[in-house]
Design an enzyme around this catalytic site. Structure first.
Site, mmCIF file in Angstrom:
data_model
loop_
_atom_site.group_PDB
_atom_site.id
_atom_site.type_symbol
_atom_site.label_atom_id
_atom_site.label_comp_id
_atom_site.label_asym_id
_atom_site.label_seq_id
_atom_site.Cartn_x
_atom_site.Cartn_y
_atom_site.Cartn_z
ATOM 1 N N ASP A 88 -20.480 -17.559 -5.314
ATOM 2 C CA ASP A 88 -20.045 -18.919 -5.024
ATOM 3 C C ASP A 88 -18.615 -18.898 -4.496
ATOM 4 O OD1 ASP A 88 -20.398 -21.643 -4.863
ATOM 5 O OD2 ASP A 88 -19.732 -22.026 -6.909
ATOM 6 N N HIS A 93 -11.624 -30.082 -1.517
ATOM 7 C CA HIS A 93 -12.000 -29.873 -2.919
ATOM 8 C C HIS A 93 -10.920 -29.075 -3.654
ATOM 9 C CE1 HIS A 93 -14.359 -29.020 -6.485
ATOM 10 N NE2 HIS A 93 -14.235 -27.725 -6.280
ATOM 11 N N ARG A 98 -3.019 -28.906 -11.662
ATOM 12 C CA ARG A 98 -1.739 -28.197 -11.565
ATOM 13 C C ARG A 98 -0.677 -29.111 -10.973
ATOM 14 N NH1 ARG A 98 -5.381 -24.300 -10.105
ATOM 15 N NH2 ARG A 98 -5.005 -24.762 -7.924
ATOM 16 N N GLU A 100 -22.171 -30.145 -8.327
ATOM 17 C CA GLU A 100 -21.311 -29.756 -7.211
ATOM 18 C C GLU A 100 -22.175 -29.724 -5.959
ATOM 19 O OE1 GLU A 100 -19.154 -26.149 -8.209
ATOM 20 O OE2 GLU A 100 -17.561 -27.332 -9.147
ATOM 21 N N GLU A 136 -23.133 -28.476 -2.631
ATOM 22 C CA GLU A 136 -22.855 -27.256 -1.871
ATOM 23 C C GLU A 136 -24.016 -26.959 -0.936
ATOM 24 O OE1 GLU A 136 -21.463 -23.873 -4.048
ATOM 25 O OE2 GLU A 136 -20.540 -25.076 -5.641
ATOM 26 N N ASP A 154 -24.554 -26.790 -7.702
ATOM 27 C CA ASP A 154 -23.971 -25.855 -8.672
ATOM 28 C C ASP A 154 -23.538 -26.646 -9.906
ATOM 29 O OD1 ASP A 154 -22.809 -23.639 -9.830
ATOM 30 O OD2 ASP A 154 -20.928 -23.846 -8.724
ATOM 31 N N GLN A 192 -15.836 -25.295 -18.977
ATOM 32 C CA GLN A 192 -15.067 -24.596 -17.938
ATOM 33 C C GLN A 192 -13.566 -24.588 -18.253
ATOM 34 O OE1 GLN A 192 -15.747 -26.329 -14.068
ATOM 35 N NE2 GLN A 192 -14.485 -24.855 -12.982
ATOM 36 N N LYS A 215 -21.031 -22.486 -15.690
ATOM 37 C CA LYS A 215 -21.759 -22.474 -14.419
ATOM 38 C C LYS A 215 -23.069 -21.702 -14.491
ATOM 39 C CE LYS A 215 -18.131 -23.909 -11.768
ATOM 40 N NZ LYS A 215 -18.118 -24.925 -10.725
ATOM 41 N N SER A 222 -28.521 -23.750 -11.450
ATOM 42 C CA SER A 222 -28.157 -24.239 -10.117
ATOM 43 C C SER A 222 -29.470 -24.639 -9.452
ATOM 44 C CB SER A 222 -27.476 -23.155 -9.283
ATOM 45 O OG SER A 222 -26.390 -22.591 -9.983
HETATM 46 CA CA CA Z 1 -19.284 -24.202 -7.225
#
Ligand code: CA
Length: 420
Positions: free
Chosen positions: A132, A139, A148, A205, A207, A239, A246, A259, A263
């Protein structure tokens, strides 16, 4: 132009105007029926499944020089391993069989067509290794801003290499599979010890994944120039992510249990060939990337992407409209980077893009971003609101490309969350 892509082509099978599957698409999948439970290779046109085992038995695929075992197979791996020249010949042959003037095929259609509503679609690829990436700048910037520093959201490596991690292949499931809410360790309060229980911040997610159809062999890097020859096709990829698990587990080695529980992929692999007309230029990369990551030509694809949440017994709410074209790092760069160490790709390996967020709030590809860590709940059409995914919710990913009156779609990746 690849023959099967000709926008003027029409089929003797009636295809609804809004269908993902006109004659110009011809994706590959694996299906079975109640009367014949043996998994086998198919393509799709309009609302019908086309059985390739039967077509081959009828000697309609003879020119493709593909062994029958590649069609009579529970996965697409053997078919993909035949190489692009043969699979391209196959797609052109399927196109000819389904073209309007092919009266002979039309007459025999009842032998190889199935009502799409009456078949079961299965996981199309035996995925060996799954990787991945984290290749959407929107994102990565959103996540960096949230967790952060808003003024320094991207980590120093981000614009120099396509960041990725090696994921878990065993829990990749086909659309329609129910997903059990994962349990794990979380740390709800900074000054208290961790607790064990069901994830409370379950997310999707948005994707896209690409499937490898050619091997490079250990120690043989793939250049950006060669990369497309190794990419058989694309699928939708959800995902699933447990944000609370996490957050506690990911330092220093990255996501693990957050994760690895599931999926969800779409049942159709749309060939890179079918997406050829939808090539588009990617964003400018500044600073300039190292030579092994440089590329020529248009390597992004204009594919509209959508996510909807459908609560139990209620109507769906579209929560995201994004596009695959936003990717900062394209697939050829991802593959070149992944293999530059000498890492060998095997047929059936799956490389996913990372969450595909666009530049606007309505184009963010995860609830983490859409609800901005839960601070901006999303109103649901049927009442109520969502910060993350609730038990009983079904998450639906859709993808399609449209041009010159031709719509090449991926179908749906659908997953319902059930309490664990
Ligand atoms: Ca992902």
């Amino acid at each position: 132009m690849i023959k099967a892509n000709n926008p003027a082509l029409k089929s003797w099978v009636e295809v609804p105007a809004d269908s993902d599957f006109p004659i110009q698409n011809l994706p590959f999948g694996i299906f079975r029926t109640e009367s014949n439970p043996r998994p086998r290779v198919c393509t799709r046109i309009g609302d019908f499944i086309v059985d390739l085992v039967v077509l081959d038995h009828m000697s309609l695929l003879e020119d493709c020089d593909i062994p029958h075992s590649a069609y009579d197979n529970e996965f697409l791996n053997e078919l993909m391993a035949q190489g692009k020249e043969k699979t391209r010949t196959l797609r052109n042959a399927l196109s000819e069989i389904l073209q309007k003037d092919n009266k002979e095929a039309e007459k025999n259609g009842w032998h190889f067509l199935h009502d799409a509503d009456k078949v079961e679609m299965l996981l199309p690829v035996r995925v060996g290794d799954y990787t991945d990436f984290y290749s959407s700048i929107e994102h990565a910037t959103n996540v960096g801003t949230m967790f952060r520093d808003p003024n320094n959201a991207l980590l120093p490596n981000w614009k120099h290499l396509p960041v990725g991690y090696h994921g878990r292949a065993s829990s990749i499931v086909v659309s329609g599979t129910e997903i059990k809410r994962p349990h794990g360790q979380t740390k709800p309060k900074d000054d208290e010890p961790p607790v064990f229980g069901p994830s409370r911040l379950l997310d999707f997610e948005l994707e896209m994944g690409f499937v490898i159809g050619k091997e490079n062999g250990l120690g043989n890097p793939i250049s950006t120039e060669e990369a497309e020859d190794y990419i058989f096709g694309l699928i939708l990829f959800n995902d699933w992510s447990a944000r609370d698990i996490q957050k506690w587990e990911y330092i220093p080695l990255g996501p693990f249990l957050a994760k690895n529980f599931a999926s969800t992929v779409s049942p159709w692999v749309v060939t890179l060939d079918a997406l050829e007309p939808f090539r588009t230029a990617g964003p400018e990369q500044e600073p300039e990337v190292l030579p092994y990551l440089q590329y020529k030509g248009k390597k992004n694809y204009d594919v509209s992407l959508q996510v909807a949440i459908k609560p139990e017994g209620a109507e769906e709410t579209v929560v995201c409209n994004s596009n695959f074209k936003y990717m900062y790092w394209n697939m050829t760069q991802q593959l070149a980077h992944h293999s530059v160490s000498g890492c060998n790709m095997r047929v059936g390996d799956l490389l996913a893009s990372g969450t595909i967020s666009g530049p606007t709030e309505d184009s963010y590809g995860s609830m983490l971003e859409i609800s901005w860590r839960g601070t901006k709940p999303v109103k649901m059409n049927g009442g109520g609101e969502r910060k993350f995914i609730a038990d009983g919710d079904t998450v639906i990913l859709r993808g399609w490309a449209e041009k010159d009156g031709v719509r090449i779609g991926f179908g749906e990746s659908v997953g319902k969350i059930v309490g664990g």
